[in-house]
Each structure stands twice: as C-alpha cells, then as structure tokens.
Design an enzyme around this catalytic site. Sequence first.
Site, mmCIF file in Angstrom:
data_model
loop_
_atom_site.group_PDB
_atom_site.id
_atom_site.type_symbol
_atom_site.label_atom_id
_atom_site.label_comp_id
_atom_site.label_asym_id
_atom_site.label_seq_id
_atom_site.Cartn_x
_atom_site.Cartn_y
_atom_site.Cartn_z
ATOM 1 C CB SER A 57 -0.899 -0.015 1.239
ATOM 2 O OG SER A 57 -1.391 1.268 1.533
ATOM 3 N N GLY A 58 0.534 2.170 -0.923
ATOM 4 C CA GLY A 58 1.238 3.448 -0.945
ATOM 5 C C GLY A 58 0.990 4.250 0.308
ATOM 6 C CG LEU A 59 -2.584 5.339 3.646
ATOM 7 C CD1 LEU A 59 -2.250 6.795 3.915
ATOM 8 C CD2 LEU A 59 -4.078 5.083 3.808
ATOM 9 C CG ASP A 69 -1.086 7.910 -0.306
ATOM 10 O OD1 ASP A 69 -0.161 7.709 -1.122
ATOM 11 O OD2 ASP A 69 -2.235 7.438 -0.445
ATOM 12 C CG ASP A 96 -0.869 2.213 -4.132
ATOM 13 O OD1 ASP A 96 -0.957 2.729 -5.262
ATOM 14 O OD2 ASP A 96 -1.355 2.725 -3.104
ATOM 15 C CG ASP A 98 1.353 6.472 -5.277
ATOM 16 O OD1 ASP A 98 0.385 5.947 -4.699
ATOM 17 O OD2 ASP A 98 2.337 6.910 -4.664
ATOM 18 C CD GLU A 125 -3.618 6.856 -7.621
ATOM 19 O OE1 GLU A 125 -4.198 7.932 -7.339
ATOM 20 O OE2 GLU A 125 -3.257 6.026 -6.769
ATOM 21 C CE LYS A 131 -2.090 9.280 -4.476
ATOM 22 N NZ LYS A 131 -2.233 7.818 -4.304
ATOM 23 C CG ASN A 133 -5.314 8.771 0.590
ATOM 24 O OD1 ASN A 133 -6.520 8.853 0.837
ATOM 25 N ND2 ASN A 133 -4.642 7.657 0.744
ATOM 26 C CB SER A 134 -8.593 8.198 -3.456
ATOM 27 O OG SER A 134 -7.744 7.857 -4.518
ATOM 28 N NE ARG A 169 -6.510 4.007 -6.811
ATOM 29 C CZ ARG A 169 -5.969 4.135 -5.599
ATOM 30 N NH1 ARG A 169 -5.057 3.255 -5.198
ATOM 31 N NH2 ARG A 169 -6.316 5.119 -4.803
ATOM 32 C CG HIS A 200 -10.502 3.875 -5.209
ATOM 33 N ND1 HIS A 200 -10.919 3.043 -4.198
ATOM 34 C CD2 HIS A 200 -9.560 4.683 -4.653
ATOM 35 C CE1 HIS A 200 -10.264 3.331 -3.088
ATOM 36 N NE2 HIS A 200 -9.441 4.334 -3.331
#
Length: 310
Positions: A57-59, A69, A96, A98, A125, A131, A133-134, A169, A200
């Site tokens: 996980s990137g986060l 992130d 991930d 990103d 993504e 980027k 975090n979503s 993504r 997502h």
Amino acid sequence: MSYVGESGLSTTAVSAAARPSLRGIIQANTLGFIMEAHDALSATIAERAGFKGLWASGLSIASSLGYRDANEASWTQLVEVVERMADAASIPILVDGDSGFGNFNNARLAARKLFQHGAAGVCLEDKGFPKMNSFVGDRHPLAEISEFCGRLRAVKDTLGSEDFVLVARVEALIAGYDQQEALMRAHAYADAGADAILIHSRKSDAGEILAFAREWSNRLPLVIVPTKYYRTPVDEYRAAKISTVIWANHNMRAAVSAMRQVCERILREGTIAGIENEVATLDDVFDLLNYRELAEAETRYLPSVAVAAE
C-alpha cells in the site's frame, strides 16, 4: 521447511510452481482477498494468517516512513520496502504504484525495478503527478486518457514478456465524474493492455461500484478496495463477479491503534505489568524472524565453544 532471506524473516520454502501467482488470484473464478502490508514483518504476518497475496500500500508504506500519501516518498524508497517484503514472504505482491511517479518513462522504470526486486504486479491510477490520497480533499485531477494509456503501454512493452500483472486504477468516481466517464476510461485502459481494472469509490455504500460492475460485464477482472463501504457483505461482490478485494490499509491502521494504546497505558500506569499479556511475546517475535534457524546455523558453521571449568 523454511529458509531465511536477507531480511531475517522466515519464508516457507516451496517451488515457484507451487506458489500462488498474482495472475492466478486475479483471474480465478472465486473471489480473492489480498491483504495490505507495509514492511517485511507485516508481510510475514499476513502470509501466516493465510492470505494468498499482498498489497504493498502506498498509504501504508508512506505512513510507516513518516510521509504523507501525496508522492512524498520516492519510487526508490518504495522499491526498497517491496524488496524487503518479497524477501520475507513467498506470496505474490501487487504494488500500489500511485500514478507512476511521472510520465511513461518514470512509470516503466519504476515497474521494471519493482519487478526486479520481487513484485508480481503494479497498480497505476489515472491521476497526474504528484497525486493526493483519494480520501483526502476534493482536488483529484485526472490524467488525459491518451496520456495515461501511454503509461500503461510503456509498462506493458517493458514487462509484457514477463509474468507481471498490470492493474489500471480508475479514479473517475473519486474525482466526481459519472459512470460513463469511468467506463470509458476502463475500456480505454483495457485496450492499452491492462490485465485488470480497479474501480475506486469514496462512498460509504457500494452502490456505484456494483453499478459499474454490471455495466463492465466482466470484460477484464475487476478489483475493488472497500475501505469506505466496508459494511457491504462480500457475497454481494461474489454475485457481481468481482475478481479481487484488497484490504488496503488495515495492518497499518491496526498497528497505529495498538501502539497508541500501549504507549498511553504504560505512561498512565507507570508499569508494563498490565499490558504484558496483551502484546506479542518475545518468543512470538523470535518465531516470526526464525531465530531457531540462526541457532541451528551457528552449530553448523561456528566453532564449538569450550565451557570453562569452575
């Protein structure tokens, strides 16, 4: 039988053919689960729990390094962490990636290095660089479709001859666009060579995800990340013919919660007596890092030590 990699953590020694493949997980007819890991220890714990695949996980990796992130951690730092995870665990790792850390050239370079250091696949993504975090804020500008397709093709051309899974993504729903935009992007990414699509959402229910799945009609395996819509029963994902669920940040969040509670209690109580039975034993830690193998190796490779007479 176990062996110990450079990380020191134990890994089950099985042939490459006997190990689960990331492609096999994603293309299976049954719903698969992939668990987040952010270092070698969490990767080992997830594998021992029974998961067949890992999500780097990137986060979570950024958080463990003290970064946000938002591409504050570099792709070289990501590669280093993934290498430690791959050395510790024998199950495949989906990374991930990103948005690819830049344009097509950055994306293909990062993907090649990830593959060389043990990754089984990468998820890119369709955002610009850097980027965010979503789940943070409302500014999530998307990449132009043609430009992002170039990133995907570059990765595919670089690693297409290898068994390396490329997941595209789609962030259209995160950015506030409708289903048609999300579907248009997903079809374009499939045409560009993606092996699977990750759709997502930041909604608290799975409605728009399930609607997307119906329209998508299983053209490629569909991957989801139900961090926000966690109340949805997994049987609904099976009914929608979703391929894979990623539990994307729960090891990191569990560690944060547990460490905070232990720190607060020790400070408040002034002793560790009350928490000793609530934390992992040292023997548990030694087992995870396979100290037994080291002790056995010492008897084979070090000269025996004479015991001094009293």
